[in-house]
Each structure stands twice: as structure tokens, then as C-alpha cells.
Design an enzyme around this catalytic site. Structure first.
Site, PDB file in Angstrom:
ATOM      1  N   TRP A 190       0.827  -1.213   0.000  1.00  0.00           N
ATOM      2  CA  TRP A 190       0.000   0.000   0.000  1.00  0.00           C
ATOM      3  C   TRP A 190       0.852   1.250   0.000  1.00  0.00           C
ATOM      4  CZ3 TRP A 190      -4.437  -0.412  -1.952  1.00  0.00           C
ATOM      5  CH2 TRP A 190      -5.149  -1.602  -1.825  1.00  0.00           C
ATOM      6  N   ASP A 234      -1.771   6.652   6.562  1.00  0.00           N
ATOM      7  CA  ASP A 234      -2.894   5.831   6.094  1.00  0.00           C
ATOM      8  C   ASP A 234      -3.216   4.840   7.203  1.00  0.00           C
ATOM      9  OD1 ASP A 234      -4.567   3.948   4.947  1.00  0.00           O
ATOM     10  OD2 ASP A 234      -3.338   3.620   3.166  1.00  0.00           O
ATOM     11  N   LYS A 279     -12.553  -1.891   6.234  1.00  0.00           N
ATOM     12  CA  LYS A 279     -11.777  -2.849   7.002  1.00  0.00           C
ATOM     13  C   LYS A 279     -12.153  -2.832   8.486  1.00  0.00           C
ATOM     14  CE  LYS A 279      -7.985  -2.185   3.731  1.00  0.00           C
ATOM     15  NZ  LYS A 279      -8.151  -3.446   3.003  1.00  0.00           N
TER      16      LYS A 279
END
Length: 370
Positions: free
Chosen positions: A102, A182, A206
Site C-alpha cells: 500500500w 494511512d 476494514k
């Protein structure tokens, strides 16, 4: 119907109590005679929903008054572009730490909008399994002191690497460089000091709710840094000034997120969730470490509490392992296609009983195939 144990990385498991409440309110939200899906986003009913959701999130995370909470669309991948569009208007320089898949996506996207510098990376391209297994030593970071911001991914969902301690920007001599993070896959899993960051962001699917919503928490003094070409709907200052209502927000996703926030408060808040999450993670990692049959490559000091990747030493047994898991109601254990192996995501809504059951299966499979 029997509920399964869903170990998917996202969209992920939601608290059963939240799903039950949403089902009960599906046709008639609190006497309004309509579903939340049907409401005007500017009507008093939905306005009360979004206001309560923001208030509860602020309470759970102790968000300081000088930070704005924005409910946006596009997920974390969208924010990979929206962040540089909003923050590189006056200074084009942005630094990134590369700790996994990511981080890599964030770096690639941001590079389209500014002068992006990778200040450190833990990539091991030669590794057959586990190309990212740690966080680069902070002493080795080469962050530009005139960067507009430093970006990190707090928890790498695919690789299972998590910052369990945040970098101290003052100690790094970077007091003037705001830290961006993030937090998509570990927001609300443990207490986080919002004041340490200039900006926090994450997709909801999530640990917050269904896909379609992104949450941004940004310090007010950073709202005036946008590039001239930043789209109005993604302009943080515009979104903040309009209370996340400049365009129609993802109303149902915000509603479910609000229910999750209330559920978290009922569980005792974020500190209580951290204790549960540490217990779940310890149970699973201990089982993997005690086995010669499975292996987790991530350094112990940065093992994720949310996403646990692991490999069978004999990978010819992968299909049999997954078939056996499915037969027992353990779903979505296959690792991401980019890394292979297995992965168990054990977010807030995954019960201790679910992890105990998975550990039982790990031992059973090892006994029958070892």
C-alpha cells in the site's frame, strides 16, 4: 443460516449487533417511514445521523478541536491522489516511507502530482516470500527537511507490517514536516494520538463499515495548500466548509459507520478494543511460532495486530488447507495474489472465539498433514 468466520481483508467482517440493528431499521429508520438509503442527505434525519457519527468518532479518537473530520468517497486509493492535490499546491515536495504494497501504491499515485522522494524502504526484492517484513530503522530515513509532508502507511494490510510506535518527528529534526498516515486497516484498533499527525485517512471497509466511505482527519492549518486543479468535490477546504455535504456523501456507509462507532463505545472504547486485539493476535502468532509447519516472516516488533500473513512450509498443501478451512466455515484465508500464502485478518469485529477456532484448525491440519 449459520454465520461463518470471515477473515477477509476488506470488505471485512462487521459486528453482528450492527448488522442486526441495520436490518431492523432497513425499512423504517426510527419512525421516519423510510430507509436511510432513501433519505435526503440534507434532511433533518440524515443530518442527525452524520452529526452523531462525527461526534462519536471524535470521542473515540479524542480528536482535537483544531482538526476537521471529513467523510469522503473514493477510498484510500482515491486519497492517494487527493492528498497531493490538496497539499502540494505551495510546496511540491513530498516524502514517503515504503513498507509494503500500500505504501507502493501511495508513492506511485502521488508521483503524478508532485516531487515525490522515497526516504526509506524495507523492500527485499530477492525474497521468495515476504518481500516486506519490517519497518526501516528511523535512523536510516532520509527525509527532506523542506518536504510538505512525510507519508507512512500505518498498517500494511497485505504484508502484515504495522507501526506499533510512531516516528518522533521532533527527534528526527523534522518538527516543521507534518506526518501523514494511512490508517485504513487499523483505525480504532488501538489508541492513536491524533495530535501527532497533520493528516490521518482511511477507507472504511476494514475496521469501520462497508465500502464507499473514506474518513479524513486533517489539521485546520493544512486546508490552504491545494493545487489549482484540485477538483471541488475533493478539495479538503471545500468539503470541510460544507460539513462533508458539498456533494451527496455515501449516506448508507456513514450510517453503518455510525452504528459501528456506537458499538465500539459499548465495548468500552478503543483502549478496550486494543486489549482484545492484542489477545487475539498473540493467540494466533503464538500458534504459528510454535509450529514447524507454518511460518510468518514479519519481524516481531512490527507484526500487525490486524492482518496476519503466513505460509505453509509445504505450499503444495495450500489448496487442501483452503478447502478444509472452507468446509469448517473459515473463509477468505487465501493471501493476496501479489504475495501468496495465507492471511487472516482479525479486525475489531472478529471475535476471540473466531481466532480460537482458527488456531484449532491450524493444529488439526498440521497433525493430519505434517
Amino acid at each position: 443460516m449459520t454465520r461463518v468466520f470471515n477473515f477477509g481483508a476488506g470488505p471485512a467482517v462487521l459486528p453482528e449487533a450492527v448488522l442486526q440493528q441495520a436490518a431492523a431499521e432497513m425499512l423504517d429508520w426510527r419512525g421516519s417511514g423510510m430507509s436511510v438509503m432513501e433519505m435526503s442527505h440534507r434532511g433533518k434525519e440524515f443530518m442527525s445521523i452524520i452529526a452523531q457519527a462525527e461526534a462519536d468518532l471524535r470521542e473515540l479518537m479524542a480528536v482535537p478541536a483544531n482538526y476537521k473530520v471529513l467523510f469522503m468517497q473514493g477510498g484510500a486509493i482515491g486519497e492517494n491522489a487527493i492528498i497531493p492535490l490538496n497539499l502540494l499546491g505551495k510546496n511540491p515536495k513530498a516524502d514517503y516511507i515504503d513498507t509494503g504494497s500500500w505504501s507502493g501504491k501511495s508513492i506511485k499515485e502521488a508521483s503524478r502530482y508532485g516531487d515525490v522522494h522515497v526516504a526509506a524502504s524495507s523492500c527485499r526484492p530477492e525474497a521468495k516470500q515476504g518481500k516486506y517484513t519490517t519497518i526501516p530503522a528511523v535512523a536510516d530515513w532520509r527525509v527532506r527537511k523542506d518536504a510538505a509532508y512525510l507519508h507512512i502507511c500505518g498498517n500494511e494490510t497485505i504484508d502484515g507490517v504495522e507501526y506499533l510506535q510512531w516516528p518522533d518527528m521532533d527527534a528526527l529534526g523534522l518538527k516543521g514536516v507534518p506526518l501523514f498516515v494511512d490508517v485504513s486497516s487499523h483505525i480504532l484498533s488501538r489508541p492513536m494520538d491524533v495530535s501527532q499527525f497533520g493528516l490521518m485517512y482511511g477507507g472504511a471497509q476494514k475496521n469501520i463499515g462497508p465500502a464507499g466511505l473514506a474518513v479524513v482527519i486533517i489539521r485546520e492549518d493544512l486546508l490552504e495548500q491545494a493545487q489549482a486543479g484540485c477538483p471541488s468535490a475533493f478539495h479538503y477546504k471545500t468539503v470541510a466548509e460544507n460539513g462533508s455535504m458539498y456533494n451527496t456523501p455515501p449516506t448508507y456507509s456513514i450510517y453503518i459507520a455510525g452504528l459501528v462507532f456506537q458499538w465500539l463505545k459499548a465495548q468500552g472504547g478503543v483502549a478496550a478494543m486494543e486489549a482484545k486485539n492484542r489477545a487475539k493476535a498473540a493467540l494466533l502468532y503464538d500458534a504459528l511460532d510454535a509450529s514447524g509447519f507454518y511460518v510468518n516472516h514479519v519481524a516481531r516488533e512490527c507484526r500487525s495486530l490486524m492482518n496476519v500473513p503466513f505460509f505453509l512450509r509445504d505450499e503444495s498443501l495450500n489448496d487442501a488447507f483452503l478447502e478444509g478451512a472452507k468446509a469448517r466455515g473459515f473463509l477468505q484465508l487465501k493471501g493476496h495474489k501479489s504475495v501468496g500464502g495465507m492471511r487472516a485478518s482479525i479486525y475489531n469485529a472478529m471475535s476471540l472465539e473466531g481466532v480460537q477456532a482458527l488456531v484449532g484448525y491450524l493444529k488439526e491440519f498440521e497433525k493430519s498433514h505434517g
